[in-house]
Design an enzyme around this catalytic site. Structure first.
Site, short mmCIF file in Angstrom:
data_model
loop_
_atom_site.label_atom_id
_atom_site.label_comp_id
_atom_site.label_asym_id
_atom_site.label_seq_id
_atom_site.Cartn_x
_atom_site.Cartn_y
_atom_site.Cartn_z
N LYS A 57 1.16 -1.21 -0.35
CA LYS A 57 -0.20 0.27 0.05
C LYS A 57 0.89 1.55 0.19
O LYS A 57 0.32 2.03 -0.38
CB LYS A 57 -0.58 0.46 1.03
CG LYS A 57 -2.29 -0.91 1.43
CD LYS A 57 -2.99 -0.60 0.25
CE LYS A 57 -4.41 -1.67 -0.09
NZ LYS A 57 -4.99 -1.34 -0.66
N SER A 307 1.13 -10.00 -0.19
CA SER A 307 1.14 -7.96 -0.21
C SER A 307 1.40 -7.61 0.62
O SER A 307 1.15 -6.37 0.56
CB SER A 307 -0.79 -8.35 -0.39
OG SER A 307 -1.60 -8.77 0.29
#
Length: 332
Positions: A57, A307
């Protein structure tokens, strides 16, 4: 919609890569024979759990903030997140001297909230079941004159996420398949645009928790489908009821498929990452790895995007030591 008509081009991703150079970590790729045996093929994992703030992110948050005008930066930004995007916004704001406000669910993991607060962001809590998160963000943005930086539904955010795959395919150009987790869909969309530009024959497959399979359902319906309630899954970053609009425009065209995994499979994958790769992943970050055992696609090396790794020690130990029951079937 053809690839040429998509709302994001690979040039946007290369622009993001230039902004992120020297700021975001170039995360390593990792492999282990045990994972190859599970998948029946070579497996190469992109360790975004080792990115700044612990997830991919940061790439999208920093790129979006860096692309703002000087006036917008002075006024500040606002975003909503279950934790990872919040921490990413907070760090990007700290690095760029931009005031940051984040709207966070009341049940967000404490470690993620504390990390966001430590980096100087103003935190506003909401209740998932009672409050309209997007309405809160819109009202605060209007009242305070803030620019909105969504977690997925913005070109600059998707472009930043796409730099993960530019790196991955530079590090491992042999890949024929990429497994990518899907929440709002921004990482999957950026992955698909980057991957298909570099190698049009590569397969990009989204992976979701079985109880949060909004993109899976939407792809099969041919239009955006909304889940009836906030999903109950340990993958807190993927508890979406519907795909974000902008990533959906890309994913419905470029994603080759979406598959699902159970919470028990996710926890098993967290164990694989720790045991074989020495990487700590949060449940959302291990979703793509969880799909290895049931992968049915063209043969050849598979890339897996790990991720995120924003999980506290107690939660990680509790999950891995006492995995959830296999109560829901995978829909793949």
């Amino acid at each position: 919609m053809s690839a040429a008509d998509l709302p994001l081009s690979v040039d946007d991703i290369y622009d993001a890569q230039r902004r992120l150079r020297g700021v975001a970590a170039s995360t390593p790729v990792l492999a282990h024979p045990a994972l190859d045996e599970i998948a029946g093929r070579t497996v190469i994992c992109k360790a975004e759990a080792l990115q700044r703030t612990g997830s991919f992110k940061f790439r999208g948050a920093y790129n979006a903030m860096a692309a703002l005008s000087p006036r917008e930066r002075r006024c500040g930004i606002i975003g909503a997140s279950s934790g990872n995007h919040a921490q990413a916004l907070a760090l990007a704001g700290h690095l760029l001297s931009v005031p940051v406000t984040v709207v966070v669910p009341h049940d967000a993991p404490e470690g993620k909230v504390n990390g966001t607060h430590t980096l100087g962001a103003d935190i506003v809590a909401y209740h998932r079941q009672r409050d309209d998160r997007d309405a809160i963000v819109a009202q605060l943005a209007t009242d305070r004159g803030l620019a909105v930086v969504p977690s997925a539904d913005a070109r600059a955010v998707i472009a930043g996420a796409g730099t993960v795959t530019l790196e991955l395919l530079w590090q491992a150009p042999i890949l024929t398949v990429i497994l990518v987790p899907v929440g709002g869909g921004g990482l999957a969309a950026g992955t698909a645009v980057a991957a298909k530009h570099i190698n049009p024959r590569i397969k990009v497959i989204g992976v979701e928790p079985a109880s949060a399979a909004d993109t899976y359902a939407s792809l099969r319906a041919g239009h955006i489908t909304e889940l009836p309630a906030v999903p109950d899954t340990i993958a807190d970053g993927l508890r979406h009821t519907t795909p974000a609009a902008l990533p959906w425009q890309i994913n419905k065209t470029l994603l080759d498929d979406a598959i699902t995994v159970t919470d028990a499979q996710i926890v098993q994958a967290m164990g694989w990452a720790f045991q074989h790769l020495k990487v700590v992943t949060e449940p959302s970050g291990a979703v793509a790895l969880a799909a290895l055992a049931g992968l049915n696609s063209q043969p050849g090396p598979v890339g897996v995007i790990l991720s995120g790794g924003s999980v506290d020690l107690d939660a990680f130990h509790r999950l891995v030591a006492t995995p959830p029951p296999r109560k829901e079937p995978a829909l793949a």
